[in-house]
Design a protein around this motif. Structure first.
Motif, PDB file in Angstrom:
ATOM      1  N   ILE A 285      48.378  49.789  42.457  1.00 38.89           N
ATOM      2  CA  ILE A 285      48.252  49.641  41.004  1.00 38.89           C
ATOM      3  C   ILE A 285      46.919  48.985  40.626  1.00 38.89           C
ATOM      4  N   SER A 286      46.637  47.833  41.190  1.00 37.21           N
ATOM      5  CA  SER A 286      45.406  47.117  40.847  1.00 37.21           C
ATOM      6  C   SER A 286      44.226  47.547  41.707  1.00 37.21           C
ATOM      7  N   GLN A 287      44.475  48.325  42.749  1.00 38.95           N
ATOM      8  CA  GLN A 287      43.447  48.822  43.666  1.00 38.95           C
ATOM      9  C   GLN A 287      42.599  47.678  44.226  1.00 38.95           C
ATOM     10  N   ARG A 288      43.304  46.726  44.835  1.00 36.95           N
ATOM     11  CA  ARG A 288      42.670  45.575  45.456  1.00 36.95           C
ATOM     12  C   ARG A 288      43.554  45.070  46.589  1.00 36.95           C
ATOM     13  N   PHE A 289      43.010  44.157  47.387  1.00 38.67           N
ATOM     14  CA  PHE A 289      43.746  43.566  48.500  1.00 38.67           C
ATOM     15  C   PHE A 289      44.407  42.255  48.099  1.00 38.67           C
ATOM     16  N   PHE A 290      45.552  41.988  48.753  1.00 32.96           N
ATOM     17  CA  PHE A 290      46.187  40.683  48.720  1.00 32.96           C
ATOM     18  C   PHE A 290      46.475  40.276  50.161  1.00 32.96           C
ATOM     19  N   ARG A 291      46.842  39.019  50.348  1.00 25.24           N
ATOM     20  CA  ARG A 291      47.122  38.552  51.696  1.00 25.24           C
ATOM     21  C   ARG A 291      48.329  37.620  51.677  1.00 25.24           C
ATOM     22  N   ALA A 292      48.885  37.370  52.870  1.00 28.96           N
ATOM     23  CA  ALA A 292      50.000  36.435  53.014  1.00 28.96           C
ATOM     24  C   ALA A 292      49.998  35.894  54.436  1.00 28.96           C
ATOM     25  N   GLY A 293      50.260  34.597  54.570  1.00 26.61           N
ATOM     26  CA  GLY A 293      50.346  33.974  55.878  1.00 26.61           C
ATOM     27  C   GLY A 293      51.682  34.248  56.541  1.00 26.61           C
ATOM     28  N   PRO A 294      51.859  33.781  57.774  1.00 28.03           N
ATOM     29  CA  PRO A 294      53.078  34.084  58.529  1.00 28.03           C
ATOM     30  C   PRO A 294      54.359  33.654  57.832  1.00 28.03           C
ATOM     31  N   TYR A 295      54.360  32.541  57.102  1.00 31.45           N
ATOM     32  CA  TYR A 295      55.595  32.041  56.490  1.00 31.45           C
ATOM     33  C   TYR A 295      55.527  32.054  54.965  1.00 31.45           C
ATOM     34  N   ASP A 296      54.523  32.722  54.415  1.00 31.55           N
ATOM     35  CA  ASP A 296      54.375  32.765  52.966  1.00 31.55           C
ATOM     36  C   ASP A 296      55.455  33.633  52.328  1.00 31.55           C
ATOM     37  N   PRO A 303      39.606  36.147  49.787  1.00 37.28           N
ATOM     38  CA  PRO A 303      38.470  35.258  49.507  1.00 37.28           C
ATOM     39  C   PRO A 303      37.557  35.826  48.426  1.00 37.28           C
ATOM     40  N   GLN A 304      36.991  34.945  47.643  1.00 38.96           N
ATOM     41  CA  GLN A 304      36.077  35.363  46.580  1.00 38.96           C
ATOM     42  C   GLN A 304      34.875  36.088  47.175  1.00 38.96           C
ATOM     43  N   PHE A 305      34.454  37.112  46.510  1.00 39.24           N
ATOM     44  CA  PHE A 305      33.365  37.952  47.000  1.00 39.24           C
ATOM     45  C   PHE A 305      32.066  37.166  47.152  1.00 39.24           C
ATOM     46  N   ASP A 306      31.464  37.293  48.357  1.00 36.91           N
ATOM     47  CA  ASP A 306      30.176  36.667  48.646  1.00 36.91           C
ATOM     48  C   ASP A 306      29.208  37.780  49.028  1.00 36.91           C
ATOM     49  N   PRO A 307      28.279  38.158  48.148  1.00 35.24           N
ATOM     50  CA  PRO A 307      27.364  39.271  48.436  1.00 35.24           C
ATOM     51  C   PRO A 307      26.558  39.090  49.709  1.00 35.24           C
ATOM     52  N   ALA A 308      26.333  37.848  50.086  1.00 36.08           N
ATOM     53  CA  ALA A 308      25.539  37.603  51.284  1.00 36.08           C
ATOM     54  C   ALA A 308      26.347  37.800  52.569  1.00 36.08           C
ATOM     55  N   ALA A 309      27.669  37.705  52.485  1.00 39.66           N
ATOM     56  CA  ALA A 309      28.498  37.769  53.693  1.00 39.66           C
ATOM     57  C   ALA A 309      29.437  38.968  53.714  1.00 39.66           C
ATOM     58  N   ASP A 310      29.770  39.513  52.536  1.00 36.46           N
ATOM     59  CA  ASP A 310      30.806  40.548  52.452  1.00 36.46           C
ATOM     60  C   ASP A 310      30.195  41.910  52.159  1.00 36.46           C
ATOM     61  N   ALA A 311      30.713  42.929  52.850  1.00 39.81           N
ATOM     62  CA  ALA A 311      30.251  44.304  52.622  1.00 39.81           C
ATOM     63  C   ALA A 311      30.875  44.903  51.372  1.00 39.81           C
ATOM     64  N   TYR A 312      31.958  44.345  50.912  1.00 38.64           N
ATOM     65  CA  TYR A 312      32.619  44.832  49.694  1.00 38.64           C
ATOM     66  C   TYR A 312      33.516  43.726  49.147  1.00 38.64           C
ATOM     67  N   ASN A 313      33.890  43.883  47.893  1.00 37.76           N
ATOM     68  CA  ASN A 313      34.725  42.905  47.209  1.00 37.76           C
ATOM     69  C   ASN A 313      36.192  43.284  47.410  1.00 37.76           C
ATOM     70  N   MET A 314      36.924  42.535  48.222  1.00 37.22           N
ATOM     71  CA  MET A 314      38.315  42.853  48.525  1.00 37.22           C
ATOM     72  C   MET A 314      39.225  42.713  47.309  1.00 37.22           C
ATOM     73  N   ASN A 315      38.786  41.956  46.312  1.00 38.09           N
ATOM     74  CA  ASN A 315      39.591  41.775  45.105  1.00 38.09           C
ATOM     75  C   ASN A 315      39.292  42.823  44.035  1.00 38.09           C
ATOM     76  N   ASN A 316      38.392  43.763  44.352  1.00 39.47           N
ATOM     77  CA  ASN A 316      38.057  44.803  43.374  1.00 39.47           C
ATOM     78  C   ASN A 316      37.518  46.034  44.116  1.00 39.47           C
ATOM     79  N   ILE A 317      38.424  46.808  44.696  1.00 41.38           N
ATOM     80  CA  ILE A 317      38.027  48.012  45.440  1.00 41.38           C
ATOM     81  C   ILE A 317      37.886  49.190  44.489  1.00 41.38           C
ATOM     82  N   GLY A 318      38.887  49.411  43.654  1.00 40.45           N
ATOM     83  CA  GLY A 318      38.818  50.480  42.661  1.00 40.45           C
ATOM     84  C   GLY A 318      38.888  51.877  43.227  1.00 40.45           C
ATOM     85  N   LYS A 319      39.576  52.064  44.345  1.00 36.32           N
ATOM     86  CA  LYS A 319      39.706  53.391  44.974  1.00 36.32           C
ATOM     87  C   LYS A 319      41.130  53.579  45.488  1.00 36.32           C
ATOM     88  N   LYS A 320      41.447  54.817  45.856  1.00 35.47           N
ATOM     89  CA  LYS A 320      42.752  55.157  46.410  1.00 35.47           C
ATOM     90  C   LYS A 320      42.708  55.032  47.935  1.00 35.47           C
TER      91      LYS A 320
END
Length: 482
Positions: A285-296, A303-320
């Protein structure tokens, strides 16, 4: 006086001896026909759902025209034989064995029709699992689905599920086999509105969908996995249910994971995880990633997008998301299509590091990829195998090139592709180096084995073995030895 006593004793002894002699003369002995039973062996090993054959040799001391009758009776060797099954009434035995693996007694009775006297021989029967290892095949015939199995010895067993479950067939539309290797082997069969677990030895039914939950939702199972070594994860109608294996079994699913406060979610049913960083989910629906720990119990943003470290923004993919699968170490490769349906991308996610978004590649325009229908990731190289109709390709992700590997006859449709791995033998030369490909062609199904060369191409540009004679194939999976 003593003389009189001795005389009386002698008279009594004489009378007794005379009586015994007279009684002996009254018996008239009749000889009967005695039957001796011999065979090659009294201990026999047979595979489950295979044919048990025993030939015997009979010798009669006084054969009679009335003849003999025969009966073979089969029952468990341990405990009271409460369930006894007649396997045959002929001199020799030919019978299908459907009982569970274990030790059994087989009593053979030969009865003389004239005298009614019976003679017996006992056989010790060891029933072994025929389904310990091989390719499982979901096969559809006449609108019903069952399980076939191709053993390592290249023998084909058909209708395993119905034979082990008193004729009952799998739920309608059964389409996928899910195998979890955890404290043994667990086998699940998914269909559009049900999921059943079967015993890994004899394929008897253990549970249906609603029995996996405390409070079962409407059934629409989409995936069932063990993630991170401790969490069982069920995808059902876009929701994510988890059960921790840290607690003692049975492992029962409770409520779904809570969303991250941004409305409802619908997670694509692909396992993306690492032991250190937990599980990742992609929301349709939102076309983005979420995460959960082992007991969450609640989903969290990435993690917030860091242009210097990340190849793409996991919180805003916008694709199928079309497909995702583990590659090597904690690397996962994900195939995306843009919302205009005209561009394709591979995103690489390393689930074992704090900044997982490590690379992305534009693979638009590669032959057959836009309309591909099945995918399978290499576990040793950065290659994605995919099919389109009757063609199979290899996508070199780093080079962003595609190679046509094999073309099946016209009209053939690939039904499923799975990588071979034998959990019983980690030194098996075919582990991660052989792909099983199921096809439907000319109204029947086939199973092919394609070994992989060091280049990632098919060895000799062809298959090693093919098995024919199936109905419509819906899915395949390799079952390792028990």
């Amino acid at each position: 006086m003593l003389k009189h006593i001795k005389l009386l004793c002698c008279i009594s002894l004489g009378i007794a001896m005379a009586g015994c002699y007279k009684d002996k003369g009254n018996y008239d002995y009749i000889d009967i026909n005695e039957v001796s039973i011999t065979s090659d062996s009294s201990a026999v090993v047979v595979l489950q759902q295979d044919t048990l054959r025993i030939n015997v040799q009979l010798k009669q001391s006084m054969p009679d025209a009335a003849g003999l009758t025969y009966e073979w009776v089969f029952y468990a060797a341990n405990g009271t034989p409460q369930e006894r099954r007649q396997l045959g009434t002929g001199k020799n035995l030919t019978a299908m064995i459907s009982e569970k693996p274990g030790n059994y007694n087989l009593d053979y009775f030969v009865t003389d029709k004239k005298t009614g006297v019976s003679f017996q021989k006992r056989f010790s029967i060891s029933v072994e699992s025929a389904f310990g290892e091989g390719w499982m095949v979901l096969e559809e015939n006449g609108g019903t689905t069952d399980i076939g199995l191709v053993t390592r010895g290249k023998k084909i067993f058909k209708n395993i599920y119905s034979t082990s479950n008193k004729g009952q067939k799998l739920p309608a539309g059964a389409r996928d086999i899910s195998i979890i290797q955890y404290r043994g082997q667990e086998i699940y069969i998914l269909s559009p509105a049900d999921m059943v677990q079967v015993d890994y030895v004899d394929f008897t039914k253990i549970k249906r969908f609603d029995q996996f939950f405390y409070d079962a939702p409407a059934p629409k199972p989409e995936g069932n996995y063990l993630l991170g070594g401790s969490d069982k994860v069920m995808y059902n109608n876009g929701l994510v249910y988890t059960a921790s294996t840290v607690l003692p079994p049975p492992y029962t699913f409770g409520l779904p994971l809570i969303g991250a406060g941004e409305g409802p979610y619908y997670m694509e049913p692909y396992p993306i995880y690492s032991v250190s960083e937990g599980k990742f989910f992609y929301d349709r629906i939102s076309q983005r990633f979420f995460r959960a720990g082992p007991y969450d119990i609640e989903l969290s943003p990435c993690p917030q997008f860091d242009p210097a470290a990340d190849a793409y923004n996991m919180n805003n993919i916008g694709k199928k998301l079309l497909y995702a699968e583990h590659n090597v170490t904690d690397m996962h490769n994900l195939l995306f299509k843009n919302n205009n349906n005209d561009s394709l991308f591979i995103y690489v996610l390393d689930a074992g590091i704090p900044n997982p978004a490590v690379a992305k590649y534009d693979v638009t325009g590669l032959p057959g990829l836009l309309g591909a229908d099945h995918y399978r990731m290499s576990k040793t190289l950065t290659y994605l195998y995919y099919s389109n109709g009757n063609k199979v390709y290899k996508l070199d992700i780093l080079a962003q090139t595609s190679t046509l590997l094999y073309t099946f006859p016209a009209g053939t449709q690939v039904a499923d592709m799975k990588m071979y791995f034998n959990w019983k033998d980690f030194d098996d030369a075919d582990n991660d180096r052989l792909i099983g490909i199921a096809t439907n062609e000319a109204g029947h199904g086939k199973l092919y084995y394609f070994p992989l060369a060091v280049t990632g191409n098919f060895e000799g540009n062809t298959y090693r073995t093919v098995f024919d004679g199936f109905g419509k194939i819906n899915g395949i999976a390799y079952k390792s030895g028990n």
